[in-house]
Design a protein around this motif. Structure first.
Motif, PDB file in Angstrom:
ATOM      1  N   GLY A  73     -47.255 -29.436  -0.359  1.00 59.15           N
ATOM      2  CA  GLY A  73     -46.344 -30.428   0.312  1.00 59.15           C
ATOM      3  C   GLY A  73     -46.616 -31.812   0.051  1.00 59.15           C
ATOM      4  O   GLY A  73     -45.867 -32.857   0.468  1.00 59.15           O
ATOM      5  N   ARG A  74     -47.518 -32.243  -0.881  1.00 56.01           N
ATOM      6  CA  ARG A  74     -47.798 -33.606  -1.295  1.00 56.01           C
ATOM      7  C   ARG A  74     -47.285 -33.979  -2.428  1.00 56.01           C
ATOM      8  O   ARG A  74     -47.100 -33.196  -3.613  1.00 56.01           O
ATOM      9  CB  ARG A  74     -49.444 -33.603  -1.330  1.00 56.01           C
ATOM     10  CG  ARG A  74     -49.939 -33.605  -0.015  1.00 56.01           C
ATOM     11  CD  ARG A  74     -51.574 -33.823  -0.136  1.00 56.01           C
ATOM     12  NE  ARG A  74     -51.720 -34.983  -0.840  1.00 56.01           N
ATOM     13  CZ  ARG A  74     -52.548 -36.063  -0.495  1.00 56.01           C
ATOM     14  NH1 ARG A  74     -53.668 -35.951   0.449  1.00 56.01           N
ATOM     15  NH2 ARG A  74     -52.732 -37.437  -1.200  1.00 56.01           N
ATOM     16  N   VAL A  75     -46.841 -35.163  -2.638  1.00 49.95           N
ATOM     17  CA  VAL A  75     -45.976 -35.563  -3.786  1.00 49.95           C
ATOM     18  C   VAL A  75     -47.034 -35.990  -4.879  1.00 49.95           C
ATOM     19  O   VAL A  75     -47.821 -36.748  -4.558  1.00 49.95           O
ATOM     20  CB  VAL A  75     -44.954 -36.597  -3.534  1.00 49.95           C
ATOM     21  CG1 VAL A  75     -44.423 -37.148  -4.923  1.00 49.95           C
ATOM     22  CG2 VAL A  75     -43.893 -36.041  -2.797  1.00 49.95           C
ATOM     23  N   LEU A  76     -47.279 -35.514  -6.136  1.00 50.94           N
ATOM     24  CA  LEU A  76     -48.187 -36.067  -6.972  1.00 50.94           C
ATOM     25  C   LEU A  76     -47.612 -36.979  -7.842  1.00 50.94           C
ATOM     26  O   LEU A  76     -48.257 -37.757  -8.354  1.00 50.94           O
ATOM     27  CB  LEU A  76     -48.676 -34.652  -7.774  1.00 50.94           C
ATOM     28  CG  LEU A  76     -49.218 -33.511  -7.189  1.00 50.94           C
ATOM     29  CD1 LEU A  76     -49.381 -32.443  -8.054  1.00 50.94           C
ATOM     30  CD2 LEU A  76     -50.396 -33.986  -6.267  1.00 50.94           C
ATOM     31  N   ALA A  77     -46.266 -36.948  -8.430  1.00 49.18           N
ATOM     32  CA  ALA A  77     -45.599 -37.601  -9.238  1.00 49.18           C
ATOM     33  C   ALA A  77     -44.227 -37.535  -9.135  1.00 49.18           C
ATOM     34  O   ALA A  77     -43.751 -36.669  -8.803  1.00 49.18           O
ATOM     35  CB  ALA A  77     -46.205 -37.305 -10.760  1.00 49.18           C
ATOM     36  N   VAL A  78     -43.366 -38.705  -9.388  1.00 49.64           N
ATOM     37  CA  VAL A  78     -42.034 -39.039  -9.337  1.00 49.64           C
ATOM     38  C   VAL A  78     -41.695 -39.664 -10.565  1.00 49.64           C
ATOM     39  O   VAL A  78     -42.148 -40.865 -10.737  1.00 49.64           O
ATOM     40  CB  VAL A  78     -41.564 -39.603  -8.056  1.00 49.64           C
ATOM     41  CG1 VAL A  78     -40.079 -39.745  -8.026  1.00 49.64           C
ATOM     42  CG2 VAL A  78     -42.045 -38.685  -6.812  1.00 49.64           C
ATOM     43  N   ASP A  79     -40.618 -39.192 -11.183  1.00 50.75           N
ATOM     44  CA  ASP A  79     -40.127 -40.155 -12.239  1.00 50.75           C
ATOM     45  C   ASP A  79     -38.519 -39.930 -12.251  1.00 50.75           C
ATOM     46  O   ASP A  79     -38.143 -38.885 -12.426  1.00 50.75           O
ATOM     47  CB  ASP A  79     -40.662 -39.370 -13.637  1.00 50.75           C
ATOM     48  CG  ASP A  79     -40.334 -40.058 -15.055  1.00 50.75           C
ATOM     49  OD1 ASP A  79     -40.330 -41.241 -14.922  1.00 50.75           O
ATOM     50  OD2 ASP A  79     -39.940 -39.421 -15.763  1.00 50.75           O
ATOM     51  N   PRO A  80     -38.008 -40.964 -12.431  1.00 49.33           N
ATOM     52  CA  PRO A  80     -38.595 -42.395 -12.534  1.00 49.33           C
ATOM     53  C   PRO A  80     -38.909 -42.601 -10.932  1.00 49.33           C
ATOM     54  O   PRO A  80     -38.731 -41.923  -9.912  1.00 49.33           O
ATOM     55  CB  PRO A  80     -37.338 -43.212 -12.691  1.00 49.33           C
ATOM     56  CG  PRO A  80     -35.868 -42.228 -12.298  1.00 49.33           C
ATOM     57  CD  PRO A  80     -36.371 -40.822 -12.426  1.00 49.33           C
ATOM     58  N   PRO A  81     -39.877 -43.642 -10.616  1.00 49.09           N
ATOM     59  CA  PRO A  81     -40.509 -44.202  -9.565  1.00 49.09           C
ATOM     60  C   PRO A  81     -39.530 -44.654  -8.604  1.00 49.09           C
ATOM     61  O   PRO A  81     -39.822 -44.465  -7.255  1.00 49.09           O
ATOM     62  CB  PRO A  81     -41.551 -44.880  -9.961  1.00 49.09           C
ATOM     63  CG  PRO A  81     -41.430 -45.484 -11.075  1.00 49.09           C
ATOM     64  CD  PRO A  81     -40.441 -44.430 -11.841  1.00 49.09           C
ATOM     65  N   THR A  82     -38.347 -44.789  -8.964  1.00 45.06           N
ATOM     66  CA  THR A  82     -37.308 -45.510  -7.816  1.00 45.06           C
ATOM     67  C   THR A  82     -36.357 -44.344  -7.294  1.00 45.06           C
ATOM     68  O   THR A  82     -35.593 -44.699  -6.574  1.00 45.06           O
ATOM     69  CB  THR A  82     -36.510 -46.376  -8.664  1.00 45.06           C
ATOM     70  OG1 THR A  82     -35.947 -45.671  -9.686  1.00 45.06           O
ATOM     71  CG2 THR A  82     -37.385 -47.670  -9.114  1.00 45.06           C
ATOM     72  N   VAL A  83     -36.759 -43.074  -7.451  1.00 43.96           N
ATOM     73  CA  VAL A  83     -35.953 -42.033  -6.863  1.00 43.96           C
ATOM     74  C   VAL A  83     -35.777 -42.008  -5.369  1.00 43.96           C
ATOM     75  O   VAL A  83     -37.025 -42.490  -4.612  1.00 43.96           O
ATOM     76  CB  VAL A  83     -36.516 -40.600  -7.288  1.00 43.96           C
ATOM     77  CG1 VAL A  83     -35.947 -39.624  -6.478  1.00 43.96           C
ATOM     78  CG2 VAL A  83     -36.465 -40.293  -8.711  1.00 43.96           C
ATOM     79  N   VAL A  84     -34.639 -42.006  -4.846  1.00 45.41           N
ATOM     80  CA  VAL A  84     -34.495 -41.950  -3.359  1.00 45.41           C
ATOM     81  C   VAL A  84     -33.501 -40.725  -3.076  1.00 45.41           C
ATOM     82  O   VAL A  84     -32.779 -40.311  -3.787  1.00 45.41           O
ATOM     83  CB  VAL A  84     -33.896 -43.292  -2.767  1.00 45.41           C
ATOM     84  CG1 VAL A  84     -34.618 -44.432  -2.955  1.00 45.41           C
ATOM     85  CG2 VAL A  84     -32.423 -43.538  -3.405  1.00 45.41           C
ATOM     86  N   GLY A  85     -33.692 -40.084  -2.027  1.00 46.51           N
ATOM     87  CA  GLY A  85     -32.885 -39.070  -1.372  1.00 46.51           C
ATOM     88  C   GLY A  85     -31.629 -39.529  -0.648  1.00 46.51           C
ATOM     89  O   GLY A  85     -31.601 -40.781   0.080  1.00 46.51           O
ATOM     90  N   HIS A  86     -30.345 -39.016  -0.829  1.00 47.46           N
ATOM     91  CA  HIS A  86     -29.310 -39.220  -0.071  1.00 47.46           C
ATOM     92  C   HIS A  86     -28.492 -37.976   0.448  1.00 47.46           C
ATOM     93  O   HIS A  86     -28.409 -37.354  -0.316  1.00 47.46           O
ATOM     94  CB  HIS A  86     -28.465 -40.325  -0.692  1.00 47.46           C
ATOM     95  CG  HIS A  86     -27.112 -40.650   0.021  1.00 47.46           C
ATOM     96  ND1 HIS A  86     -27.265 -41.638   1.039  1.00 47.46           N
ATOM     97  CD2 HIS A  86     -25.917 -40.409  -0.271  1.00 47.46           C
ATOM     98  CE1 HIS A  86     -25.899 -41.622   1.599  1.00 47.46           C
ATOM     99  NE2 HIS A  86     -25.289 -40.804   0.792  1.00 47.46           N
ATOM    100  N   VAL A  87     -28.217 -38.091   1.603  1.00 50.63           N
ATOM    101  CA  VAL A  87     -26.989 -36.912   2.258  1.00 50.63           C
ATOM    102  C   VAL A  87     -26.150 -37.739   2.591  1.00 50.63           C
ATOM    103  O   VAL A  87     -25.951 -38.552   3.420  1.00 50.63           O
ATOM    104  CB  VAL A  87     -27.881 -36.171   3.021  1.00 50.63           C
ATOM    105  CG1 VAL A  87     -26.966 -34.994   3.802  1.00 50.63           C
ATOM    106  CG2 VAL A  87     -29.102 -35.483   2.576  1.00 50.63           C
ATOM    107  N   ASN A  88     -24.959 -37.422   2.118  1.00 48.64           N
ATOM    108  CA  ASN A  88     -23.594 -37.960   2.296  1.00 48.64           C
ATOM    109  C   ASN A  88     -22.857 -37.099   3.653  1.00 48.64           C
ATOM    110  O   ASN A  88     -21.794 -37.280   3.812  1.00 48.64           O
ATOM    111  CB  ASN A  88     -22.685 -37.937   1.362  1.00 48.64           C
ATOM    112  CG  ASN A  88     -21.455 -38.993   1.194  1.00 48.64           C
ATOM    113  OD1 ASN A  88     -21.783 -39.978   1.860  1.00 48.64           O
ATOM    114  ND2 ASN A  88     -20.320 -38.685   0.654  1.00 48.64           N
ATOM    115  N   LEU A  89     -23.761 -36.751   4.349  1.00 55.42           N
ATOM    116  CA  LEU A  89     -23.051 -35.966   5.721  1.00 55.42           C
ATOM    117  C   LEU A  89     -24.138 -36.258   6.891  1.00 55.42           C
ATOM    118  O   LEU A  89     -25.286 -36.072   6.826  1.00 55.42           O
ATOM    119  CB  LEU A  89     -22.996 -34.259   5.474  1.00 55.42           C
ATOM    120  CG  LEU A  89     -22.186 -33.561   6.234  1.00 55.42           C
ATOM    121  CD1 LEU A  89     -20.887 -33.818   6.401  1.00 55.42           C
ATOM    122  CD2 LEU A  89     -22.354 -32.259   5.868  1.00 55.42           C
TER     123      LEU A  89
END
Length: 156
Positions: A128-144
Motif C-alpha cells: 500500500g505504500r508508493v515506492l516510485a512514480v514516473d513521471p513524478p507529476t502524475v495525478v489521478g482524476h475521475v470525471n464522474l
C-alpha cells in the motif's frame, strides 16, 4: 436463489484468490468444484454475488466474470506486475493502487498510458505504500462524481 451470507463470502474469497493466483477470474464451474456446490447452484450464487452492489460485473449476457474490483478479466490499459512479472489487469487507475494490498510484502508495478496525452505512467508499490512514480507529476482524476459511481457500474 437466496444464498446464505457465508456462502457469498466464501465465493467472494474464491474469486479474489483466483485472480491473485491466476490473473483471471475463475469460471463458475471451477467455483462449484472449489466450494463443493452443484454447478447450477454455483452459477446462481455467482449471479447473486454480482448483484450485491459491489463494483463487479459479468460480461453482458454471459456467466463470465468481466470485472471484480480491483481486477479485470478483460485486458485494460492498466497492466499490473508483481515482482517483475506482468499478469494482471486492473479495473481502473484507482483500483490498480488497491491491488498492492493483495500481494503483501511483494512489489507491485502499475504501467498505463495517460488517457489524455498517451505518455507512459508507472507506479511501484509495496504493502500500500508508493515506492516510485514516473513521471513524478502524475495525478489521478475521475470525471464522474463519487456519488454517481454506482450508477455508472450499471452501464458497463
Amino acid at each position: 436463489m437466496n444464498a446464505e451470507p457465508q456462502l457469498l463470502s466464501r465465493m467472494y474469497h474464491a474469486i479474489m484468490s483466483g485472480f491473485v493466483r491466476d490473473g483471471l477470474a475463475p469460471h463458475y464451474t471451477d467455483l462449484a468444484h472449489q466450494l463443493r456446490l452443484p454447478i447450477e447452484d454455483a452459477r446462481l450464487t455467482l449471479h447473486e454475488l454480482m448483484g450485491q452492489g459491489l463494483p463487479t460485473w459479468l460480461a453482458p449476457n454471459t456467466d463470465y466474470i468481466a470485472s471484480f474490483a480491483p481486477f479485470s478479466s478483460i485486458p485494460t490499459q492498466y497492466l499490473v506486475g508483481v515482482d517483475g512479472q506482468q499478469g494482471w489487469y486492473a479495473q481502473c487507475g484507482f483500483e490498480a493502487l488497491a491491488i498492492s494490498w493483495l500481494f503483501p510484502g511483494r512489489e507491485v508495478r502499475i504501467d498505463c498510458p495517460c488517457l489524455d496525452c498517451g505518455e507512459g505512467l508507472h507506479v511501484r508499490m509495496r504493502d500500500g505504500r508508493v515506492l516510485a512514480v514516473d513521471p513524478p507529476t502524475v495525478v489521478g482524476h475521475v470525471n464522474l462524481p463519487a456519488w454517481r459511481w454506482r450508477e455508472n457500474w450499471a452501464n458497463t
